[in-house]
Design an enzyme around this catalytic site. Structure first.
Site, short mmCIF file in Angstrom:
data_model
loop_
_atom_site.label_atom_id
_atom_site.label_comp_id
_atom_site.label_asym_id
_atom_site.label_seq_id
_atom_site.Cartn_x
_atom_site.Cartn_y
_atom_site.Cartn_z
NE ARG A 214 -2.92 -1.05 3.37
CZ ARG A 214 -3.22 -2.31 3.68
NH1 ARG A 214 -3.87 -3.07 2.81
NH2 ARG A 214 -2.88 -2.82 4.83
CB SER B 247 -3.98 -14.12 4.80
OG SER B 247 -2.84 -13.48 4.31
CB CYS C 16 -7.74 -18.11 16.60
SG CYS C 16 -6.23 -17.14 16.64
CG ASN D 40 -3.81 -9.76 11.66
OD1 ASN D 40 -3.87 -9.56 10.46
ND2 ASN D 40 -4.25 -10.89 12.21
CE1 TYR E 218 -26.93 -1.10 36.37
CE2 TYR E 218 -27.60 1.21 36.52
CZ TYR E 218 -27.84 -0.14 36.78
OH TYR E 218 -28.98 -0.51 37.42
NE ARG F 73 -16.76 -0.46 46.46
CZ ARG F 73 -18.01 -0.50 46.89
NH1 ARG F 73 -18.99 -0.72 46.02
NH2 ARG F 73 -18.31 -0.31 48.15
#
Lengths: 459, 459
Positions: free
Chosen positions: B23, B42, B46, B311, B432, B448
């Site tokens: 590129r 390519s 996984c 990658n 949330y 916490r």
């Protein structure tokens, strides 16, 4: 003699503060009196749409801690009792017992926590207070709405406003078998997103059978002979309604504080320091939906009514009131929601917020998938990022998609908190496995495109 | 005359580097020759467990870009061609055509990218190379395993090793109807977690019908009269097996690099600078599963074979080879996986890693739920955090739970990258809403508790 802490408001912020203070100081050292005007304490207002929609049983399931539980922990909790005046000079509050003929009495305090919450915006329009028109801010509100649904024969609902509550209530009413029309004065649904991202939500809502009318200015609620709501009128037409739900957001409930001369911000919320103490006050703290908080990205204070903030405020206040030390540094403006299986998330600034904050920025929007394209169930996910011009600092992120879209915004929330640039984000070590993410997580793809946009914008 | 870039290895890192370089520089400026010894380029290694398990069609679906597509983009790609020697002094590589009687030839380079990947660990045991014993690192490996499954009458599988690949392959073989025994030399499954968190995975695996044998030292693969694997022997007993899968992790494939005198780290991976250039070399870059990367938490280099890193390496290498500028700052060690609906995630250091790095730490482990307890489908989620003693800096996070557990680790991954303390994390503005999180996100609850542990540990 023990000091006395008075808490005004018995939901998340107030009772978290009371509980945390109680954990730090024994009853012999600190007496705690809390006033709550409704029938409920420590509940999840955010759960109301799911209760109304029938997804969740209520109201008990939405209550984290009942009045009895609070009392068992040594808090003198006075339910159905509304504080009507703050006398800061003499260190006392006046309260009215709503169940006992409105009997009023004064209670002295050494320390005061204001957690008066927020109230739904309710524009001053004809008919707005008619039976059948409901806000949904408290469990009492939710129960009232459910009572209306149970006694109303019809099946047509109008929701006014298309913010989070409006959209969630639309889904709830669809779930209850109503045909739902959402009226929004803006030209896009979900004004909590930029228009381009909100358009994705609009399209999805149409697909769910929710009619959304944009650019609709409500002029009145029309009533029937009995004075009940029967339709919502806009400048152009009328929308028949057996029930009307107000989803136009909320305002801080700070009339008491204003009357006592406490400092309010531009949105009408109380202004505090980082320890949640009201500015200029030694012994008054405030938290939850009645305060404004620091927006860490824009540097302005903002009003954000959200239970997760209220709980944090309560913890901080309780620690400080109890003689400890804690701060609430501020927010980055994260919010997540859903309409059926469409997940909607944002954090940081929208374009209009960034402009208002004097920030110049570039944007990048990408479409990817929630997980590897070849793994079953891959669905589109749209991510938009705003980055500051020149510095490339992340300013905001919006995500709309299916499963896995909403909580992905947490990545950007942490990056915003840390002040990361979008280029730094391109190197983030995010969890990757085919069932959970494409090999380039959508957030990374957006960060790469935003990085390119920053470079292209040059100096 | 155009410079020539030679790329050794045609999977994620190599072809990303080639594509990115292409590129940036035209064919007239930069000729690109890439060698790949397998039949594929390519691809998503996984995805192999899901292909083997039948969840995903393969191998085509796992291929991001075919040899033809690469060639159409101006890359001279030589398939089934194995590089057998690097001659760095003369700037050339020797390659053998695996389909043409092993014909060898030399190809000169101005710039060289090594992306030779990794190979499954295969201990030197009797029978380990017998037919019916399979690693699963390449698509060729996946195809070979599927061929064995198709031709084997039996229904008993033994998986040796209980890392990510071992656990994922156990699920895949269960999905194909095999009864599966996982043999692990450690006393816990998922050695990628601390023992206490790994125990949660072990329990879940038992619930799925996967027999897991801990503390099992494999001594041999026993073969039948035809020389095929028929059982796996340990010090104690034998486990009959119609197929044996090796899931003991991988080693960097760096024999070529070692022979050429290139610098290797403790794990045998190539050592590079932050621009992914091999240390001490002007014109040689390396990336993907054959390199070691900087662990930002421990300060050590580590070998982590993961497509998402490969990658990124490729992008960085391609930018630098093409005359641009990019760096790969390092990793925090994030990994996510699943067994059926149990999600498993970690980032940062395990206890044993922290000890090895000379760090003193406290730990906190909590159990919460993936979303509001009252919202349907709430499931337990366990979060463990390690924080540095005194400073409270986050050192690592492990999460085991159902829906929503895996990608939640990204919150901690970003916090680790930013060097946050667990106390800073308690104030994070995470998404949330009841369908997505309890009002205190499990990560906040863990932060916490970790904050309290840091304080309790004192100076």
């Amino acid at each position: 003699m023990a000091e006395r802490l008075v808490v005004v408001g018995g939901d998340a912020a107030g009772m978290s503060a009371a509980s945390q203070a109680r954990r730090q100081r024994k009853p012999g050292e600190l007496e705690i009196v809390a006033f709550e005007r409704s029938h409920f304490t420590s509940y999840s207002a955010c759960g109301i749409p799911y209760w109304v929609g029938g997804t969740v049983d209520g109201p008990e399931a939405l209550i984290a801690r009942s009045p009895e539980e609070h009392r068992a922990r040594g808090i003198d909790l006075r339910m159905r009792t509304e504080v009507t005046e703050l006398d800061l000079d003499r260190g006392r509050v006046r309260a009215r017992d709503l169940d006992e003929d409105g009997r009023e009495s004064w209670t002295g305090f050494d320390k005061l926590v204001l957690a008066t919450g927020a109230r739904p915006r309710r524009p001053a329009l004809p008919g707005i207070d008619a039976p059948g028109v409901h806000g949904v801010q408290t469990l009492d509100d939710g129960q009232a709405l459910l009572d209306t649904l149970a006694t109303t024969g019809g099946r047509r609902a109008v929701v006014v406003g298309a913010g989070y509550i409006g959209v969630e209530m639309a889904e709830a009413l669809i779930d209850r078998g109503y045909s739902v029309t959402v009226l929004d004065r803006r030209e896009q649904p979900m004004s909590t997103l930029d228009p381009d991202m909100g358009a994705l939500v609009h399209t999805a809502m149409c697909g769910l059978g929710i009619e959304t009318v944009r650019g609709a200015t409500v002029t009145a609620v029309l009533t029937d002979g009995a004075g009940r709501a029967r339709a919502v009128a806009t400048e152009d037409t009328e929308y028949p309604a057996d029930v009307v739900v107000l989803g136009m957001g909320v305002r801080p409930e700070t009339a008491l504080a204003a009357a006592a001369g406490l400092p309010l911000g531009e949105s009408g919320g109380l202004l505090t320091d980082l320890g949640m103490r009201v500015r200029g006050q030694d012994a008054v703290w405030a938290g939850g939906d009645c305060v404004e908080v620091l927006d860490l990205v824009s540097g302005h204070t903002r009003h954000i009514a959200l239970g997760t903030h209220a709980n944090k405020h309560g913890q901080v206040i309780g620690a400080n009131v109890g003689g400890g030390y804690a701060t609430f540094p501020g927010v980055v403006g994260t919010a997540v929601s859903k309409v059926c299986d469409l997940e909607i998330a944002r954090t940081g600034l929208l374009e209009r917020h960034a402009l208002a904050a004097g920030l110049q920025f570039v944007t990048a929007t990408i479409e990817s998938t929630n997980h590897a394209g070849y793994y079953p169930g891959a669905r589109p996910m749209h991510v938009k990022m705003l980055a500051e011009r020149r510095t490339g600092r992340l300013l905001g992120t919006q995500i709309v998609g299916r499963e896995g879209a909403a909580k992905r915004v947490d990545i950007a929330a942490v990056a915003l908190t840390a002040g990361m640039t979008v280029e730094q984000m391109t190197a983030l070590d995010l969890g990757y496995a085919p069932p959970f993410s494409p090999v380039w997580d959508p957030v990374l793809v957006a960060a790469r495109k935003a990085t390119a946009a920053v470079r292209a914008a040059g100096a």
